[in-house]
Design a protein around this motif. Sequence first.
Motif, PDB file in Angstrom:
ATOM      1  N   THR A 132     -73.753   7.260  14.267  1.00  0.00           N
ATOM      2  CA  THR A 132     -72.388   6.745  14.194  1.00  0.00           C
ATOM      3  C   THR A 132     -72.006   6.443  12.752  1.00  0.00           C
ATOM      4  O   THR A 132     -70.923   6.825  12.287  1.00  0.00           O
ATOM      5  CB  THR A 132     -72.254   5.468  15.052  1.00  0.00           C
ATOM      6  OG1 THR A 132     -72.682   5.754  16.378  1.00  0.00           O
ATOM      7  CG2 THR A 132     -70.840   4.956  15.047  1.00  0.00           C
ATOM      8  N   ILE A 133     -72.895   5.770  12.036  1.00  0.00           N
ATOM      9  CA  ILE A 133     -72.640   5.461  10.626  1.00  0.00           C
ATOM     10  C   ILE A 133     -72.605   6.744   9.798  1.00  0.00           C
ATOM     11  O   ILE A 133     -71.739   6.921   8.937  1.00  0.00           O
ATOM     12  CB  ILE A 133     -73.715   4.494  10.075  1.00  0.00           C
ATOM     13  CG1 ILE A 133     -73.706   3.175  10.839  1.00  0.00           C
ATOM     14  CG2 ILE A 133     -73.536   4.272   8.579  1.00  0.00           C
ATOM     15  CD1 ILE A 133     -72.431   2.388  10.697  1.00  0.00           C
ATOM     16  N   MET A 134     -73.530   7.650  10.069  1.00  0.00           N
ATOM     17  CA  MET A 134     -73.622   8.901   9.317  1.00  0.00           C
ATOM     18  C   MET A 134     -72.332   9.716   9.438  1.00  0.00           C
ATOM     19  O   MET A 134     -71.730  10.103   8.430  1.00  0.00           O
ATOM     20  CB  MET A 134     -74.809   9.714   9.834  1.00  0.00           C
ATOM     21  CG  MET A 134     -74.994  11.052   9.190  1.00  0.00           C
ATOM     22  SD  MET A 134     -76.379  11.946   9.905  1.00  0.00           S
ATOM     23  CE  MET A 134     -75.799  12.229  11.565  1.00  0.00           C
ATOM     24  N   PHE A 135     -71.905   9.964  10.673  1.00  0.00           N
ATOM     25  CA  PHE A 135     -70.677  10.737  10.871  1.00  0.00           C
ATOM     26  C   PHE A 135     -69.450   9.946  10.427  1.00  0.00           C
ATOM     27  O   PHE A 135     -68.466  10.524   9.956  1.00  0.00           O
ATOM     28  CB  PHE A 135     -70.539  11.169  12.328  1.00  0.00           C
ATOM     29  CG  PHE A 135     -71.541  12.214  12.726  1.00  0.00           C
ATOM     30  CD1 PHE A 135     -71.620  13.414  12.044  1.00  0.00           C
ATOM     31  CD2 PHE A 135     -72.411  11.995  13.776  1.00  0.00           C
ATOM     32  CE1 PHE A 135     -72.543  14.384  12.398  1.00  0.00           C
ATOM     33  CE2 PHE A 135     -73.338  12.951  14.147  1.00  0.00           C
ATOM     34  CZ  PHE A 135     -73.408  14.150  13.455  1.00  0.00           C
ATOM     35  N   GLY A 136     -69.513   8.633  10.558  1.00  0.00           N
ATOM     36  CA  GLY A 136     -68.411   7.793  10.094  1.00  0.00           C
ATOM     37  C   GLY A 136     -68.218   7.883   8.593  1.00  0.00           C
ATOM     38  O   GLY A 136     -67.080   7.937   8.100  1.00  0.00           O
ATOM     39  N   LEU A 137     -69.312   7.903   7.845  1.00  0.00           N
ATOM     40  CA  LEU A 137     -69.214   8.039   6.391  1.00  0.00           C
ATOM     41  C   LEU A 137     -68.622   9.394   6.001  1.00  0.00           C
ATOM     42  O   LEU A 137     -67.744   9.471   5.136  1.00  0.00           O
ATOM     43  CB  LEU A 137     -70.593   7.872   5.750  1.00  0.00           C
ATOM     44  CG  LEU A 137     -71.127   6.454   5.647  1.00  0.00           C
ATOM     45  CD1 LEU A 137     -72.586   6.471   5.210  1.00  0.00           C
ATOM     46  CD2 LEU A 137     -70.295   5.634   4.684  1.00  0.00           C
ATOM     47  N   MET A 138     -69.099  10.446   6.644  1.00  0.00           N
ATOM     48  CA  MET A 138     -68.574  11.769   6.309  1.00  0.00           C
ATOM     49  C   MET A 138     -67.098  11.887   6.681  1.00  0.00           C
ATOM     50  O   MET A 138     -66.303  12.454   5.926  1.00  0.00           O
ATOM     51  CB  MET A 138     -69.407  12.852   6.990  1.00  0.00           C
ATOM     52  CG  MET A 138     -70.792  12.971   6.385  1.00  0.00           C
ATOM     53  SD  MET A 138     -71.740  14.370   6.975  1.00  0.00           S
ATOM     54  CE  MET A 138     -72.137  13.852   8.622  1.00  0.00           C
TER      55      MET A 138
END
Length: 69
Positions: free
Chosen positions: A18-24
């Motif tokens: 969630t954080i990973m895709f949120g950052l991108m």
Amino acid sequence: MSRKKHESSENNPVWFPTIMFGLMGTGAVWMVLFYISNGALPLPAVGTWNILIAFGIIMAGFAMMSRWK
């Protein structure tokens, strides 16, 4: 004898993707906002540095992707 790893210890926490895709996604939205608004958004005071900020956020997401299991 073969040793088996515990699969639960190899998996990432639920919040990780969630954080990973949120950052991108945040980095992409940041850059789109900058181009659509002709530099008036998201931070007009930093000017074209907004592009570098967006790339930095996107790269943080890609760095997390290298640890995603």
